[in-house]
Scaffold this motif. Sequence first.
Motif, PDB file in Angstrom:
ATOM      1  N   VAL A   1       0.826  -1.215   0.000  1.00 58.26           N
ATOM      2  CA  VAL A   1       0.000   0.000   0.000  1.00 58.26           C
ATOM      3  C   VAL A   1       0.859   1.263   0.000  1.00 58.26           C
TER       4      VAL A   1
ATOM      5  N   PRO B   1     -11.037  -4.716   3.539  1.00 56.18           N
ATOM      6  CA  PRO B   1     -10.117  -3.859   4.311  1.00 56.18           C
ATOM      7  C   PRO B   1      -8.976  -3.303   3.473  1.00 56.18           C
TER       8      PRO B   1
ATOM      9  N   LEU C   1     -10.178  -0.310   1.313  1.00 57.73           N
ATOM     10  CA  LEU C   1     -10.244   0.925   2.104  1.00 57.73           C
ATOM     11  C   LEU C   1      -8.844   1.452   2.395  1.00 57.73           C
ATOM     12  N   ALA C   2      -7.929   0.555   2.698  1.00 55.33           N
ATOM     13  CA  ALA C   2      -6.553   0.976   2.977  1.00 55.33           C
ATOM     14  C   ALA C   2      -5.963   1.689   1.768  1.00 55.33           C
TER      15      ALA C   2
ATOM     16  N   ALA D   1      -7.469   5.123   1.494  1.00 52.53           N
ATOM     17  CA  ALA D   1      -6.939   5.961   2.577  1.00 52.53           C
ATOM     18  C   ALA D   1      -5.512   6.409   2.282  1.00 52.53           C
ATOM     19  N   ALA D   2      -4.758   5.560   1.587  1.00 52.52           N
ATOM     20  CA  ALA D   2      -3.363   5.900   1.270  1.00 52.52           C
ATOM     21  C   ALA D   2      -3.252   6.818   0.060  1.00 52.52           C
TER      22      ALA D   2
ATOM     23  N   LEU E   1     -14.907  11.749   2.743  1.00 53.72           N
ATOM     24  CA  LEU E   1     -14.095  12.277   3.846  1.00 53.72           C
ATOM     25  C   LEU E   1     -12.792  12.872   3.329  1.00 53.72           C
TER      26      LEU E   1
ATOM     27  N   LEU F   1      -3.198   6.178   7.907  1.00 51.66           N
ATOM     28  CA  LEU F   1      -4.621   6.108   7.544  1.00 51.66           C
ATOM     29  C   LEU F   1      -4.959   4.751   6.941  1.00 51.66           C
ATOM     30  N   ALA F   2      -4.068   4.234   6.108  1.00 52.65           N
ATOM     31  CA  ALA F   2      -4.304   2.924   5.498  1.00 52.65           C
ATOM     32  C   ALA F   2      -4.451   1.854   6.578  1.00 52.65           C
TER      33      ALA F   2
ATOM     34  N   ALA G   1      -7.799   2.223   8.255  1.00 57.47           N
ATOM     35  CA  ALA G   1      -8.847   1.794   7.323  1.00 57.47           C
ATOM     36  C   ALA G   1      -8.904   0.272   7.227  1.00 57.47           C
TER      37      ALA G   1
ATOM     38  N   GLN H   1      -6.801  13.565  11.211  1.00 54.55           N
ATOM     39  CA  GLN H   1      -7.382  12.720  10.159  1.00 54.55           C
ATOM     40  C   GLN H   1      -7.693  11.313  10.672  1.00 54.55           C
TER      41      GLN H   1
ATOM     42  N   GLN I   1     -10.957  11.430  12.493  1.00 57.98           N
ATOM     43  CA  GLN I   1     -12.107  11.485  11.580  1.00 57.98           C
ATOM     44  C   GLN I   1     -12.396  10.110  10.991  1.00 57.98           C
ATOM     45  N   LEU I   2     -11.348   9.427  10.592  1.00 63.04           N
ATOM     46  CA  LEU I   2     -11.522   8.106  10.006  1.00 63.04           C
ATOM     47  C   LEU I   2     -12.053   7.122  11.051  1.00 63.04           C
TER      48      LEU I   2
ATOM     49  N   LEU J   1     -15.667   7.596  11.421  1.00 60.47           N
ATOM     50  CA  LEU J   1     -16.382   7.000  10.285  1.00 60.47           C
ATOM     51  C   LEU J   1     -16.521   5.488  10.470  1.00 60.47           C
ATOM     52  N   LEU J   2     -15.493   4.851  11.020  1.00 56.78           N
ATOM     53  CA  LEU J   2     -15.494   3.396  11.182  1.00 56.78           C
ATOM     54  C   LEU J   2     -16.112   2.957  12.504  1.00 56.78           C
TER      55      LEU J   2
END
Lengths: 345, 345, 345, 345
Positions: free
Chosen positions: A252, A282, A285-286, A289-290, A332, C285-286, C289, C325, C328-329, C332-333
Amino acid sequence: MIIVLKPEVTEPQIEHVIQRVESLGLRAHLSRGTYRTIIGVIGDESKLRVAPLEAIPGVASVVPILPPYKLASNEAHPEPSVVEVAGVKIGGGWLAMIAGPCAIESAERMDAIAAAVKKAGANLLRGGAFKPRTSPYAYQGMGEDGLKILRDTGRKHALPVVTEVMDPRRVELVDQYTDMFQIGARNMQNFTLLTEVGQTRKPVLLKRGLSATVKDLLMSAEYILSEGNSQVVLCERGVKGFDPIARNLFDVAAVPATKSLSHLPIIVDPSHATGRPDLIPPCALAGVAAGADGVHIEVHNCPEEALSDGPQALLPEQYAAIARQIRQLAALLGKKISSVNSGNQ
Amino acid sequence: MIIVLKPEVTEPQIEHVIQRVESLGLRAHLSRGTYRTIIGVIGDESKLRVAPLEAIPGVASVVPILPPYKLASNEAHPEPSVVEVAGVKIGGGWLAMIAGPCAIESAERMDAIAAAVKKAGANLLRGGAFKPRTSPYAYQGMGEDGLKILRDTGRKHALPVVTEVMDPRRVELVDQYTDMFQIGARNMQNFTLLTEVGQTRKPVLLKRGLSATVKDLLMSAEYILSEGNSQVVLCERGVKGFDPIARNLFDVAAVPATKSLSHLPIIVDPSHATGRPDLIPPCALAGVAAGADGVHIEVHNCPEEALSDGPQALLPEQYAAIARQIRQLAALLGKKISSVNSGNQ
Amino acid sequence: MIIVLKPEVTEPQIEHVIQRVESLGLRAHLSRGTYRTIIGVIGDESKLRVAPLEAIPGVASVVPILPPYKLASNEAHPEPSVVEVAGVKIGGGWLAMIAGPCAIESAERMDAIAAAVKKAGANLLRGGAFKPRTSPYAYQGMGEDGLKILRDTGRKHALPVVTEVMDPRRVELVDQYTDMFQIGARNMQNFTLLTEVGQTRKPVLLKRGLSATVKDLLMSAEYILSEGNSQVVLCERGVKGFDPIARNLFDVAAVPATKSLSHLPIIVDPSHATGRPDLIPPCALAGVAAGADGVHIEVHNCPEEALSDGPQALLPEQYAAIARQIRQLAALLGKKISSVNSGNQ
Amino acid sequence: MIIVLKPEVTEPQIEHVIQRVESLGLRAHLSRGTYRTIIGVIGDESKLRVAPLEAIPGVASVVPILPPYKLASNEAHPEPSVVEVAGVKIGGGWLAMIAGPCAIESAERMDAIAAAVKKAGANLLRGGAFKPRTSPYAYQGMGEDGLKILRDTGRKHALPVVTEVMDPRRVELVDQYTDMFQIGARNMQNFTLLTEVGQTRKPVLLKRGLSATVKDLLMSAEYILSEGNSQVVLCERGVKGFDPIARNLFDVAAVPATKSLSHLPIIVDPSHATGRPDLIPPCALAGVAAGADGVHIEVHNCPEEALSDGPQALLPEQYAAIARQIRQLAALLGKKISSVNSGNQ
């Protein structure tokens, strides 16, 4: 470029290196340190790349400064590129939602899957008519009949289509049916094929090879770009790893790492990266997000009957669930998603 | 094939799996353990390979018993194969000595290198006319002019020749000039190209891809064999590794591991495996000691002027030294080396 | 456990295997296929694990069915575990925000960093007093003085603390100062050390080794759990990769893959996984997520003066931005974040 | 050391970097190229290693010139070192033949194995009393009782002994019984343990970790050397690979690659490198052919009853056969083998 000399380098050897650099129209800048002597090379570094300086006696190593990919590089094109596939934008804040079965198997199945992924929010339809299979005894795809089904299904559901091309002799044929070429991971360094799709003016989805570095991927993109086709989208789909827990190792970090070097869009393919349906959501989403510019997911309405890669496909309802989460995450992060019917957004 | 069921599998799911197995004309043999229930499948396992059983609810994993490569397998052909390239035998106790420059650059240079390696004991001449280069800006080879030089030089020095083919459209052209095709590591899973050389009746040197397992390599060989061309020689040339100390990671154990599964000859290429001239001689000896059926080494008489891969070439005198050691080791191990002039040995 | 026999297995060999299985108090279930014969073993599989069946003549392979990690396994404990570090919950929907410098360097610097990360929303403070450095000449840490600074700083800012222990002889010492032990990646299979921290009753942050599979990581956790300490949190921090573009290869799929096997919480450490400040925020973030139960980030207020790993630290303001961030994520989750002052949330 | 600056570097940033270099007592040498500006650093490079220059704004990368391992380096000690273990020489043309069971299981078994390997030509006896096992439920070794058996068996058969130490608290205990310490692959970066054995004056066999580069291995050797113990022998025993065909990937090129950097002897361990008895003999020969200073092979007289790693052990008669071939190859290469009884050979 910096040429590091060996501790035991002789004066005639230093002279020889400098002459060689100058014979290429470059300037050499000698710097003698306490332990080592180095030569800085000033001028167009690309001239030196064809000359194997490491082979000259007295040279310890050669350290390049500039990237060998020019057209793919951020330095050449500081703004992110937006690639447009029949109205669907990818990159520069636009997120692609690519979905469909691994292989095209029949018009009925394709129609059912396309209807489902369209409803779930996909904006590009995938499907393979020519399949690169590890075994010669495995299902090899429907060929041109499959291409027709793909095109017709895409038109019916207002979804541009993407399909793989493996044979340079079939680029012209595939070009008649598809909106975007896919170059598979195993062909990432099939330079013959890259050159051929580079001569078309249609977008290309270029998948990263299993042992390719990010720079290798950019060099392969450079093959397409240098033929005049600037519509290249990269795809991270897992590299070879040592852990049998997943089919490949989803890298990722390659998404932001690629963006730090290049303006080209890059999407993720968690289906091939993991090979496990439970890991696809998952990892999708990762990827987003990246910073990925799109998500490529295989969807099949009856995985146990799929002729290729059934175990790694999501069911339509599973795809709908993850597509919903991707849209929330995209919102987001301030990403937009092209919708073909309405033109954009 | 053994189907392992999940702990929470239901009776209807078990029924469903058994029906599916039987619908393929196979017999299912149910076995209930303390913790897990398994189904043994009796009959022609290859029928099951196209059916993605992992995707059926209740199935935990599927464990194959038979290898998917049949023609390449030891079980099909228990004796080691001997491939003959215009009189030079490879495999079954015969050791090939392949040498020459990375790229064909001129008739004069080719002649000088061929004379040197012939004198040193090489029995096959290599040289690239079409070069797979990572960068589109790097030297791409002389094309057909290079093929002519290679053929003529080989004839003059009584050395059969081997050269790479990258484009399926050029298989016919290359076939007119070469005694053996080479499929490069990056094209190991270019199935279009494999099929094409499979349709010729000329020996093929198939190099292992950088992230290919031994079984992947055998599956690629199977593509060629299944087209009717049984003259395949495999080549270990390094896999992708994590240590920057060498270009690739020379997997010497792949030599005996391949022989434990297949009758096909396998040679080693320490030049590409290491990319470092100082590591080539020890790795060449290691390959022969591990049982390789040949050694492929790049030789150039002026590496610093080489248009491709100069830093990894040996000088003719370095090649002569290692060739001498290889012959001594071959004698110790009871291996023979074909000499073209005298027919054999 | 399934024992697959070789095609050429003899009847006496089959008898021998069955006797051996039965001598361990297990039942053997013979099944003869068209091509292969297998023996299913019924009973407590763990008895067989100490017996090297592969070494018996006639045995081709042994396929285990049950995982060798019992206490770490989902089957033993189907609900996700929540580990509590002095009031901060990790796992089961609770997200940990661990931040701090690589090494503790002085009370002043530690205070400034702690104040900054607390304000940004961190709920656990990290800092190394004993540093595992590749070079014996590199900075090795402040030792007990560092531990005192860490504890005092944590108390002042109401942040529980986590610090690495490398030497089994210092577990008792470190235990006096820290709220959570860290076992570094290089010590993941230092079984002596794992046993030692397993005998305390303090939470342990166990980092994945660079070449450890997910199952290896769970086996190392099992060492701690089997000593009676159930407070284990796993950490994905990158595995060894082939691409020099980042320090390691961040294996984000390991997060859901671990959760598919184990109830233990797992967090991510994008600082060590990438070694590049620009890749840390997207990878953080990844990780969230993908379902991580926490994020571990190195923060330093003057990276160029840091005594260890400066280049991979974020500045406090960069940390504040990514922490925002992440929150926020997390929202959301549906994840919660413990706050120490108010007890929870 | 060369500091490469970013294209957008500002003059104050350049000033800042130069000041920082000079504040460490070094000289900076600025060189402005067409595209990039670089700073060469003149003086003792090791001072710079503690300063994280990459973290300074404007710096693109830092390229070290000198190796960070000094005592292990060829530059410090141009002649190959010979390590002597109770009369058995390793390195500098002397080949060690290390053999024995994975674990010490009983005095009788140890005696039988020692007699067999001595007869076959081994000159060092191995056996584990403390076993690093992936699973806490696996056999952990006999402890001090095992050490006594090992010492007594070695004395009886005139074989110096080598055994693994895992716990820094037991270095003193193990020291009383063994002639050489072994540090296992999983502990290669257990710096606490390295420091501890570095403080003894007994030879150390340091095994390469599964994801360690050759330079990492030399840095770990440096830990031992820098404590004053110069008796270090390195061991290549396979790195983590992606192909499940063997347990690990035997990196035979690491032998000459290590010798190109260091004076320390390096042996090979094909038992752990492959984990397959059929691959051990060819890989043992490959290691010797590549220049290894010794071969470490696990031997057991009843692998199916072995308490640890049975499937990878050779039978005594298999060991005798490969030992014979190793001696022939050693003779061809001009290597000598110490024999303890007669002092040397």
